[in-house]
Motif scaffolding. Structure first.
Motif, PDB file in Angstrom:
ATOM      1  N   ALA A  10     -37.769 -30.176  22.577  1.00 56.75           N
ATOM      2  CA  ALA A  10     -38.024 -31.529  22.067  1.00 56.75           C
ATOM      3  C   ALA A  10     -38.925 -31.541  20.836  1.00 56.75           C
ATOM      4  O   ALA A  10     -39.366 -32.597  20.414  1.00 56.75           O
ATOM      5  CB  ALA A  10     -38.646 -32.373  23.181  1.00 56.75           C
ATOM      6  N   ILE A  14     -32.323 -32.438  17.672  1.00 55.57           N
ATOM      7  CA  ILE A  14     -31.719 -33.378  18.623  1.00 55.57           C
ATOM      8  C   ILE A  14     -32.695 -33.747  19.750  1.00 55.57           C
ATOM      9  O   ILE A  14     -32.793 -34.908  20.148  1.00 55.57           O
ATOM     10  CB  ILE A  14     -30.421 -32.748  19.193  1.00 55.57           C
ATOM     11  CG1 ILE A  14     -29.398 -32.584  18.067  1.00 55.57           C
ATOM     12  CG2 ILE A  14     -29.861 -33.582  20.332  1.00 55.57           C
ATOM     13  CD1 ILE A  14     -28.236 -31.653  18.394  1.00 55.57           C
ATOM     14  N   ILE A  56     -39.724 -21.386  27.283  1.00 55.19           N
ATOM     15  CA  ILE A  56     -38.981 -21.485  28.548  1.00 55.19           C
ATOM     16  C   ILE A  56     -38.490 -20.126  29.058  1.00 55.19           C
ATOM     17  O   ILE A  56     -38.011 -20.027  30.186  1.00 55.19           O
ATOM     18  CB  ILE A  56     -37.792 -22.487  28.468  1.00 55.19           C
ATOM     19  CG1 ILE A  56     -36.840 -22.138  27.324  1.00 55.19           C
ATOM     20  CG2 ILE A  56     -38.301 -23.916  28.385  1.00 55.19           C
ATOM     21  CD1 ILE A  56     -35.550 -22.956  27.335  1.00 55.19           C
ATOM     22  N   ASN A  82     -31.752 -28.937  26.669  1.00 50.97           N
ATOM     23  CA  ASN A  82     -31.359 -29.025  25.263  1.00 50.97           C
ATOM     24  C   ASN A  82     -31.853 -27.856  24.427  1.00 50.97           C
ATOM     25  O   ASN A  82     -31.240 -27.529  23.411  1.00 50.97           O
ATOM     26  CB  ASN A  82     -31.904 -30.352  24.701  1.00 50.97           C
ATOM     27  CG  ASN A  82     -31.859 -30.396  23.201  1.00 50.97           C
ATOM     28  OD1 ASN A  82     -30.808 -30.623  22.615  1.00 50.97           O
ATOM     29  ND2 ASN A  82     -32.996 -30.165  22.547  1.00 50.97           N
ATOM     30  N   ALA A  83     -32.944 -27.191  24.845  1.00 48.09           N
ATOM     31  CA  ALA A  83     -33.485 -26.094  24.032  1.00 48.09           C
ATOM     32  C   ALA A  83     -32.403 -25.058  23.798  1.00 48.09           C
ATOM     33  O   ALA A  83     -31.647 -24.716  24.717  1.00 48.09           O
ATOM     34  CB  ALA A  83     -34.682 -25.450  24.737  1.00 48.09           C
ATOM     35  N   VAL A 105     -32.582 -17.780  26.807  1.00 52.08           N
ATOM     36  CA  VAL A 105     -32.897 -19.154  26.363  1.00 52.08           C
ATOM     37  C   VAL A 105     -31.799 -20.137  26.777  1.00 52.08           C
ATOM     38  O   VAL A 105     -32.080 -21.209  27.310  1.00 52.08           O
ATOM     39  CB  VAL A 105     -33.080 -19.212  24.820  1.00 52.08           C
ATOM     40  CG1 VAL A 105     -33.369 -20.650  24.369  1.00 52.08           C
ATOM     41  CG2 VAL A 105     -34.199 -18.288  24.369  1.00 52.08           C
ATOM     42  N   SER A 132     -22.052 -26.394  23.324  1.00 51.01           N
ATOM     43  CA  SER A 132     -21.561 -26.463  21.948  1.00 51.01           C
ATOM     44  C   SER A 132     -20.034 -26.391  21.966  1.00 51.01           C
ATOM     45  O   SER A 132     -19.446 -25.858  22.912  1.00 51.01           O
ATOM     46  CB  SER A 132     -22.119 -25.252  21.202  1.00 51.01           C
ATOM     47  OG  SER A 132     -21.389 -24.999  20.041  1.00 51.01           O
ATOM     48  N   LEU A 178     -21.426 -30.118  21.969  1.00 48.11           N
ATOM     49  CA  LEU A 178     -21.609 -30.832  20.706  1.00 48.11           C
ATOM     50  C   LEU A 178     -20.884 -30.159  19.556  1.00 48.11           C
ATOM     51  O   LEU A 178     -20.848 -28.933  19.465  1.00 48.11           O
ATOM     52  CB  LEU A 178     -23.103 -30.912  20.357  1.00 48.11           C
ATOM     53  CG  LEU A 178     -24.073 -31.399  21.424  1.00 48.11           C
ATOM     54  CD1 LEU A 178     -25.465 -31.593  20.815  1.00 48.11           C
ATOM     55  CD2 LEU A 178     -23.597 -32.686  22.081  1.00 48.11           C
ATOM     56  N   VAL A 181     -24.085 -31.102  14.120  1.00 47.68           N
ATOM     57  CA  VAL A 181     -25.101 -32.145  13.951  1.00 47.68           C
ATOM     58  C   VAL A 181     -26.096 -31.616  12.917  1.00 47.68           C
ATOM     59  O   VAL A 181     -26.473 -30.438  12.979  1.00 47.68           O
ATOM     60  CB  VAL A 181     -25.844 -32.401  15.284  1.00 47.68           C
ATOM     61  CG1 VAL A 181     -26.815 -33.561  15.132  1.00 47.68           C
ATOM     62  CG2 VAL A 181     -24.868 -32.654  16.425  1.00 47.68           C
ATOM     63  N   MET A 185     -30.804 -25.832  13.128  1.00 51.01           N
ATOM     64  CA  MET A 185     -29.898 -24.855  13.733  1.00 51.01           C
ATOM     65  C   MET A 185     -28.545 -24.814  13.021  1.00 51.01           C
ATOM     66  O   MET A 185     -27.972 -23.750  12.799  1.00 51.01           O
ATOM     67  CB  MET A 185     -29.686 -25.164  15.218  1.00 51.01           C
ATOM     68  CG  MET A 185     -28.835 -24.126  15.908  1.00 51.01           C
ATOM     69  SD  MET A 185     -28.514 -24.488  17.619  1.00 51.01           S
ATOM     70  CE  MET A 185     -30.032 -23.990  18.375  1.00 51.01           C
TER      71      MET A 185
HETATM   72  N1  LIG Z   1     -27.031 -28.851  15.605  1.00 51.67           N
HETATM   73  C1  LIG Z   1     -25.785 -28.590  15.948  1.00 51.67           C
HETATM   74  O1  LIG Z   1     -24.860 -28.673  15.120  1.00 51.67           O
HETATM   75  C2  LIG Z   1     -25.458 -28.221  17.367  1.00 51.67           C
HETATM   76  C3  LIG Z   1     -24.111 -28.051  17.689  1.00 51.67           C
HETATM   77  C4  LIG Z   1     -23.770 -27.698  18.986  1.00 51.67           C
HETATM   78  C5  LIG Z   1     -24.764 -27.556  19.938  1.00 51.67           C
HETATM   79  N2  LIG Z   1     -26.069 -27.716  19.599  1.00 51.67           N
HETATM   80  C6  LIG Z   1     -27.066 -27.525  20.652  1.00 51.67           C
HETATM   81  O2  LIG Z   1     -27.953 -28.630  20.681  1.00 51.67           O
HETATM   82  C7  LIG Z   1     -29.239 -28.199  21.144  1.00 51.67           C
HETATM   83  C8  LIG Z   1     -30.300 -28.669  20.154  1.00 51.67           C
HETATM   84  O3  LIG Z   1     -30.028 -28.071  18.915  1.00 51.67           O
HETATM   85  P1  LIG Z   1     -30.692 -28.497  17.525  1.00 51.67           P
HETATM   86  O4  LIG Z   1     -29.629 -28.433  16.508  1.00 51.67           O
HETATM   87  O5  LIG Z   1     -31.519 -29.708  17.681  1.00 51.67           O
HETATM   88  O6  LIG Z   1     -31.615 -27.208  17.289  1.00 51.67           O
HETATM   89  P2  LIG Z   1     -33.055 -26.994  16.633  1.00 51.67           P
HETATM   90  O7  LIG Z   1     -33.336 -28.040  15.636  1.00 51.67           O
HETATM   91  O8  LIG Z   1     -33.087 -25.565  16.234  1.00 51.67           O
HETATM   92  O9  LIG Z   1     -34.023 -27.225  17.901  1.00 51.67           O
HETATM   93  C9  LIG Z   1     -34.018 -26.326  18.966  1.00 51.67           C
HETATM   94  C10 LIG Z   1     -35.106 -26.720  19.945  1.00 51.67           C
HETATM   95  O10 LIG Z   1     -35.149 -25.739  20.997  1.00 51.67           O
HETATM   96  C11 LIG Z   1     -36.493 -25.304  21.160  1.00 51.67           C
HETATM   97  N3  LIG Z   1     -36.543 -23.946  21.667  1.00 51.67           N
HETATM   98  C12 LIG Z   1     -35.904 -22.848  21.186  1.00 51.67           C
HETATM   99  N4  LIG Z   1     -36.238 -21.762  21.883  1.00 51.67           N
HETATM  100  C13 LIG Z   1     -37.116 -22.165  22.841  1.00 51.67           C
HETATM  101  C14 LIG Z   1     -37.847 -21.500  23.855  1.00 51.67           C
HETATM  102  N5  LIG Z   1     -37.738 -20.193  24.043  1.00 51.67           N
HETATM  103  N6  LIG Z   1     -38.673 -22.233  24.650  1.00 51.67           N
HETATM  104  C15 LIG Z   1     -38.805 -23.563  24.472  1.00 51.67           C
HETATM  105  N7  LIG Z   1     -38.141 -24.252  23.521  1.00 51.67           N
HETATM  106  C16 LIG Z   1     -37.319 -23.548  22.713  1.00 51.67           C
HETATM  107  C17 LIG Z   1     -37.109 -25.452  19.766  1.00 51.67           C
HETATM  108  O11 LIG Z   1     -38.501 -25.675  19.849  1.00 51.67           O
HETATM  109  P3  LIG Z   1     -39.646 -24.607  19.544  1.00 51.67           P
HETATM  110  O12 LIG Z   1     -39.210 -23.786  18.387  1.00 51.67           O
HETATM  111  O13 LIG Z   1     -40.841 -25.477  19.298  1.00 51.67           O
HETATM  112  O14 LIG Z   1     -39.776 -23.853  20.813  1.00 51.67           O
HETATM  113  C18 LIG Z   1     -36.466 -26.760  19.303  1.00 51.67           C
HETATM  114  O15 LIG Z   1     -37.205 -27.869  19.784  1.00 51.67           O
HETATM  115  C19 LIG Z   1     -29.157 -26.673  21.280  1.00 51.67           C
HETATM  116  O16 LIG Z   1     -28.935 -26.300  22.610  1.00 51.67           O
HETATM  117  C20 LIG Z   1     -27.954 -26.319  20.428  1.00 51.67           C
HETATM  118  O17 LIG Z   1     -27.343 -25.119  20.842  1.00 51.67           O
HETATM  119  C21 LIG Z   1     -26.440 -28.043  18.340  1.00 51.67           C
END
Ligand SMILES: NC(=O)c1ccc[n+]([C@@H]2O[C@H](COP(=O)([O-])OP(=O)(O)OC[C@H]3O[C@@H](n4cnc5c(N)ncnc54)[C@H](OP(=O)(O)O)[C@@H]3O)[C@@H](O)[C@H]2O)c1
Length: 230
Positions: A10, A14, A56, A82-83, A105, A132, A178, A181, A185
């Protein structure tokens, strides 16, 4: 009675936006991520957010989350797993450690957190796994994303299994796959690609889904994309 939702990842993207929207929808939220500073920023947006800075994948992550909830006398109405981590490397360059970290993760942490928190989930709760389109069977696949997509495929099938086991205790489980977005990432996975959906738009959908989606679905793996990747 306000619903209480736990969301991982968070601190940005997203998860950050979804936490804020849930508070606007009269929920209270426990927000989990590693970055303390970014979580503090999130907490400033609402009195209804409590935060926990934890990795996590750490062995004590689950007990820290449980302790935080019980100290604050919080029961849950939903969890959004969501992480996420995305390692973008050709298959031939992916090491065992890359594979292990991807699965830690994206799959094992949601498994462990879910197992530990079952007793804190109210009847009628909804667990939402954020997968995803890469983890959706039959979708187009992209170079460099084999480990990431495999973890998301596993999370999708895990959803179906969990929903079967939890249906007898009144807990629903669904998975959202998803499409693209606009977040950090996505820039890492597809540099320069312009997503058709902002993180606020997708978060609005996810926030509504965790509160209402289980009235319509259980054990479902749902694509949330107009096209693939976006
Ligand atoms: N963006 C897209 O196009 C897309 C498409 C398909 C699916 N998704 C999925 O949507 C979800 C959110 O993605 P996003 O695009 O918002 O990614 P993001 O901006 O990279 O955010 C990822 C989040 O996960 C946290 N995280 C990562 N490793 C962690 C760990 N070991 N422990 C605790 N927190 C952790 C990060 O926080 P910290 O770094 O502070 O720990 C961050 O808050 C993910 O599961 C991703 O696979 C995204």
């Amino acid at each position: 009675m306000k619903k209480h939702i736990l969301i991982t990842g968070a601190s940005k993207g997203i998860g950050f936006e979804t936490a804020k929207i849930l508070c606007e929808k009269n929920c209270t939220v426990t927000a989990v991520s590693r970055s303390k500073d970014r979580l503090e920023e999130l907490a400033k947006s609402s009195d209804h957010i409590s935060t926990l800075a934890v990795d996590i994948t750490d062995p004590d992550a689950v007990s820290l989350i449980k302790k935080h909830l019980s100290e604050n006398k919080l029961l849950l109405d939903g969890i959004i797993h969501n992480a996420g981590l995305l390692i973008n490397k050709p298959f031939i360059e992916l090491t065992d450690n890359d594979w292990k970290l991807q699965f830690e993760v994206n799959l094992l942490a949601p498994v462990r957190i879910t197992r530990a928190l079952i007793s804190l989930l109210n009847k009628g709760s909804h667990i939402v796994n954020i997968s995803s389109m890469g983890g959706f069977q039959g979708s187009d696949k992209f170079p460099g994303l084999s480990a990431y997509s495999a973890t998301k495929g596993a999370l999708s099938i895990f959803t179906e299994c969990l929903a079967t086991e939890f249906s007898s205790v009144g807990i629903s489980v669904n998975c959202l796959c998803l499409g693209a977005v606009q977040t950090e990432m996505l820039n890492q996975a597809f540099p320069g690609f312009k997503a058709p959906v902002t993180s606020k738009e997708m978060s609005s959908y996810i926030a509504d889904f965790v509160l209402n989606g289980h009235k319509f679905y259980n054990g479902k793996i749902l694509p949330v994309a107009m096209n693939n990747p976006g």
